[in-house]
Every structure is written in C-alpha cells, then in structure tokens.
Design a protein around this motif. Structure first.
Motif, PDB file in Angstrom:
ATOM      1  N   GLY A 112      83.238  50.863  52.026  1.00  9.10           N
ATOM      2  CA  GLY A 112      84.438  50.302  52.653  1.00  9.10           C
ATOM      3  C   GLY A 112      84.553  50.680  54.113  1.00  9.10           C
ATOM      4  O   GLY A 112      83.552  50.856  54.816  1.00  9.10           O
ATOM      5  N   ASP A 113      85.761  50.826  54.572  1.00 11.61           N
ATOM      6  CA  ASP A 113      86.022  51.153  55.966  1.00 11.61           C
ATOM      7  C   ASP A 113      85.520  52.556  56.282  1.00 11.61           C
ATOM      8  O   ASP A 113      85.966  53.525  55.686  1.00 11.61           O
ATOM      9  CB  ASP A 113      87.526  51.076  56.260  1.00 11.61           C
ATOM     10  CG  ASP A 113      88.069  49.684  56.005  1.00 11.61           C
ATOM     11  OD1 ASP A 113      87.321  48.715  56.212  1.00 11.61           O
ATOM     12  OD2 ASP A 113      89.227  49.566  55.606  1.00 11.61           O
ATOM     13  N   CYS A 114      84.582  52.639  57.212  1.00 13.54           N
ATOM     14  CA  CYS A 114      84.009  53.929  57.575  1.00 13.54           C
ATOM     15  C   CYS A 114      83.992  54.087  59.088  1.00 13.54           C
ATOM     16  O   CYS A 114      83.723  53.142  59.817  1.00 13.54           O
ATOM     17  CB  CYS A 114      82.577  54.066  57.055  1.00 13.54           C
ATOM     18  SG  CYS A 114      82.462  53.987  55.256  1.00 13.54           S
ATOM     19  N   VAL A 115      84.239  55.275  59.521  1.00 14.89           N
ATOM     20  CA  VAL A 115      84.206  55.612  60.933  1.00 14.89           C
ATOM     21  C   VAL A 115      83.072  56.593  61.141  1.00 14.89           C
ATOM     22  O   VAL A 115      82.884  57.510  60.346  1.00 14.89           O
ATOM     23  CB  VAL A 115      85.542  56.250  61.374  1.00 14.89           C
ATOM     24  CG1 VAL A 115      85.460  56.753  62.798  1.00 14.89           C
ATOM     25  CG2 VAL A 115      86.674  55.255  61.217  1.00 14.89           C
ATOM     26  N   GLU A 116      82.305  56.390  62.210  1.00 13.99           N
ATOM     27  CA  GLU A 116      81.252  57.324  62.564  1.00 13.99           C
ATOM     28  C   GLU A 116      81.551  57.894  63.945  1.00 13.99           C
ATOM     29  O   GLU A 116      82.069  57.191  64.815  1.00 13.99           O
ATOM     30  CB  GLU A 116      79.882  56.639  62.589  1.00 13.99           C
ATOM     31  CG  GLU A 116      79.417  56.220  61.220  1.00 13.99           C
ATOM     32  CD  GLU A 116      78.064  55.555  61.243  1.00 13.99           C
ATOM     33  OE1 GLU A 116      77.280  55.820  60.322  1.00 13.99           O
ATOM     34  OE2 GLU A 116      77.782  54.764  62.162  1.00 13.99           O
ATOM     35  N   VAL A 117      81.211  59.166  64.121  1.00 15.17           N
ATOM     36  CA  VAL A 117      81.470  59.860  65.372  1.00 15.17           C
ATOM     37  C   VAL A 117      80.161  60.460  65.873  1.00 15.17           C
ATOM     38  O   VAL A 117      79.372  60.978  65.086  1.00 15.17           O
ATOM     39  CB  VAL A 117      82.510  60.991  65.169  1.00 15.17           C
ATOM     40  CG1 VAL A 117      82.719  61.779  66.446  1.00 15.17           C
ATOM     41  CG2 VAL A 117      83.818  60.431  64.656  1.00 15.17           C
ATOM     42  N   ASP A 132      82.477  51.719  64.194  1.00 21.56           N
ATOM     43  CA  ASP A 132      82.616  51.220  62.828  1.00 21.56           C
ATOM     44  C   ASP A 132      81.228  51.238  62.192  1.00 21.56           C
ATOM     45  O   ASP A 132      80.301  50.600  62.701  1.00 21.56           O
ATOM     46  CB  ASP A 132      83.167  49.802  62.871  1.00 21.56           C
ATOM     47  CG  ASP A 132      83.371  49.168  61.518  1.00 21.56           C
ATOM     48  OD1 ASP A 132      82.879  49.698  60.501  1.00 21.56           O
ATOM     49  OD2 ASP A 132      84.010  48.108  61.470  1.00 21.56           O
ATOM     50  N   SER A 133      81.059  51.940  61.100  1.00 21.31           N
ATOM     51  CA  SER A 133      79.737  52.057  60.484  1.00 21.31           C
ATOM     52  C   SER A 133      79.204  50.724  59.972  1.00 21.31           C
ATOM     53  O   SER A 133      77.999  50.554  59.836  1.00 21.31           O
ATOM     54  CB  SER A 133      79.756  53.072  59.340  1.00 21.31           C
ATOM     55  OG  SER A 133      80.575  52.604  58.289  1.00 21.31           O
ATOM     56  N   LYS A 134      80.079  49.779  59.700  1.00 23.77           N
ATOM     57  CA  LYS A 134      79.642  48.474  59.223  1.00 23.77           C
ATOM     58  C   LYS A 134      79.097  47.607  60.353  1.00 23.77           C
ATOM     59  O   LYS A 134      78.498  46.570  60.103  1.00 23.77           O
ATOM     60  CB  LYS A 134      80.795  47.748  58.530  1.00 23.77           C
ATOM     61  CG  LYS A 134      81.278  48.430  57.263  1.00 23.77           C
ATOM     62  CD  LYS A 134      82.380  47.664  56.559  1.00 23.77           C
ATOM     63  CE  LYS A 134      83.573  47.308  57.377  1.00 23.77           C
ATOM     64  NZ  LYS A 134      84.319  48.372  58.012  1.00 23.77           N
ATOM     65  N   ASP A 135      79.289  48.034  61.610  1.00 24.84           N
ATOM     66  CA  ASP A 135      78.824  47.282  62.773  1.00 24.84           C
ATOM     67  C   ASP A 135      78.178  48.251  63.763  1.00 24.84           C
ATOM     68  O   ASP A 135      78.651  48.438  64.875  1.00 24.84           O
ATOM     69  CB  ASP A 135      80.000  46.543  63.424  1.00 24.84           C
ATOM     70  CG  ASP A 135      79.574  45.584  64.506  1.00 24.84           C
ATOM     71  OD1 ASP A 135      78.366  45.307  64.648  1.00 24.84           O
ATOM     72  OD2 ASP A 135      80.457  45.108  65.243  1.00 24.84           O
ATOM     73  N   ALA A 136      77.090  48.878  63.315  1.00 27.65           N
ATOM     74  CA  ALA A 136      76.455  49.928  64.120  1.00 27.65           C
ATOM     75  C   ALA A 136      75.979  49.426  65.479  1.00 27.65           C
ATOM     76  O   ALA A 136      75.919  50.194  66.437  1.00 27.65           O
ATOM     77  CB  ALA A 136      75.281  50.531  63.350  1.00 27.65           C
ATOM     78  N   ALA A 137      75.666  48.156  65.590  1.00 30.57           N
ATOM     79  CA  ALA A 137      75.222  47.604  66.868  1.00 30.57           C
ATOM     80  C   ALA A 137      76.406  47.128  67.719  1.00 30.57           C
ATOM     81  O   ALA A 137      76.218  46.722  68.865  1.00 30.57           O
ATOM     82  CB  ALA A 137      74.258  46.446  66.637  1.00 30.57           C
ATOM     83  N   GLY A 138      77.587  47.195  67.172  1.00 33.59           N
ATOM     84  CA  GLY A 138      78.778  46.730  67.868  1.00 33.59           C
ATOM     85  C   GLY A 138      79.284  47.751  68.871  1.00 33.59           C
ATOM     86  O   GLY A 138      78.630  48.753  69.155  1.00 33.59           O
ATOM     87  N   PRO A 139      80.467  47.497  69.393  1.00 34.07           N
ATOM     88  CA  PRO A 139      81.017  48.382  70.416  1.00 34.07           C
ATOM     89  C   PRO A 139      81.426  49.739  69.856  1.00 34.07           C
ATOM     90  O   PRO A 139      81.637  49.895  68.657  1.00 34.07           O
ATOM     91  CB  PRO A 139      82.251  47.612  70.901  1.00 34.07           C
ATOM     92  CG  PRO A 139      82.652  46.771  69.735  1.00 34.07           C
ATOM     93  CD  PRO A 139      81.365  46.410  69.047  1.00 34.07           C
TER      94      PRO A 139
END
Length: 62
Positions: free
Chosen positions: A20-25, A37-44
C-alpha cells in the motif's frame, strides 16, 4: 534541485507489507534529506535540509 545520486532509500517503519502507501527516506546524503513514494521510485522526491527534517520528525512524534 538536489543531486540524489547515491541516495540509499529505506522504507518507513510505519509502512505495511501489503504494498500500500509507503514512504521512503534517504538521509545518507550531505546537506539533504529526501522523501519519495515507494510506488513511484522514478518519480519526484521532496527534499529537506537536515535541520528542517529533524524539526518535522520531532513535531510529528509529539
């Protein structure tokens, strides 16, 4: 824009394992902490100064 080359991303300990919704730091870079956003690793990614990140985390913990 901050250079995030070499960023070591880690998932929030509050994220579930259900995809689900995951945050990476990434907090291993000098002078910047990045959040994505871990679901959009190539995103901003949002970037913060280390002082601003420390204040943010401290505020949400209390």
């Amino acid at each position: 824009m901050a250079d995030l080359t070499g960023a070591r991303w880690r998932k929030s300990t509050r994220s579930g394992s259900n995809g689900g919704d995951c945050v990476e730091v990434a907090d291993n870079l000098p002078d910047v902490v990045a959040v994505r956003d871990s679901k959009d690793a190539a995103g901003p990614a949002l970037t913060f100064s280390p002082a601003a990140w420390t204040t943010f985390v401290g505020t949400i913990r209390h």
